[in-house]
Design a protein around this motif. Sequence first.
Motif: not given
Length: 196
Positions: A164-181
């Motif tokens: 949620x914190x990463x998304x709120x900073x903007x510029x990153x999609x859910x798909x990119x965060x999901x891949x990272x995690x």
Amino acid sequence: MSIWPIIDAPGRRIGYARVSTKDQKLRMQRDALENVACDLVFEDHGISGTKASRNGLDAMLDELKAGDTVVVFKLDRLGRSVLHLADLLIWFQKKNVHFCSISEGINTTTPGGKLVFHLFSAFAEFQRDIIAENTRTGLNAARKRGARLGRPPALDSDTILEAQRIMSEGGVTVAEIARKMKVNRITLRRHLDRLE
């Protein structure tokens, strides 16, 4: 006088034989099925009866036609459990397929054998009711103890908050965060929706 039963059936006699380990032999079952003049014999060698899918059994079931009679040396060669055996016998009955177990003297082409179909059908229904009742009772007891039912969450709260914190900073999609995690994008989206 022959020790083998007389199978008076309108269609083909389809034999089935199984042994659980590679060391066991099918000879005795083959001899018995040959002596009652089976037209076809399907076999599973070294296959445990607990396996739901068995090549020989599956091939036999595909081969069966109305009027055929399935013949086994003993009941336990066919079903992996009493419930599975009951399900098979009920399926045979619906397909108008007869059943004969040589050792137990069961032959559904006879009035006594037809009774076996009804007994197995009643037993299967009874056992399913017992299983369902036990499951409901167990779930209710677990709920009263405050147990969380179902699968554990795929993500813990710290991971969801970090996403949620990463998304709120903007510029990153859910798909990119999901891949990272290393989680599924849909799973992450569902957890984020709940958080919101």
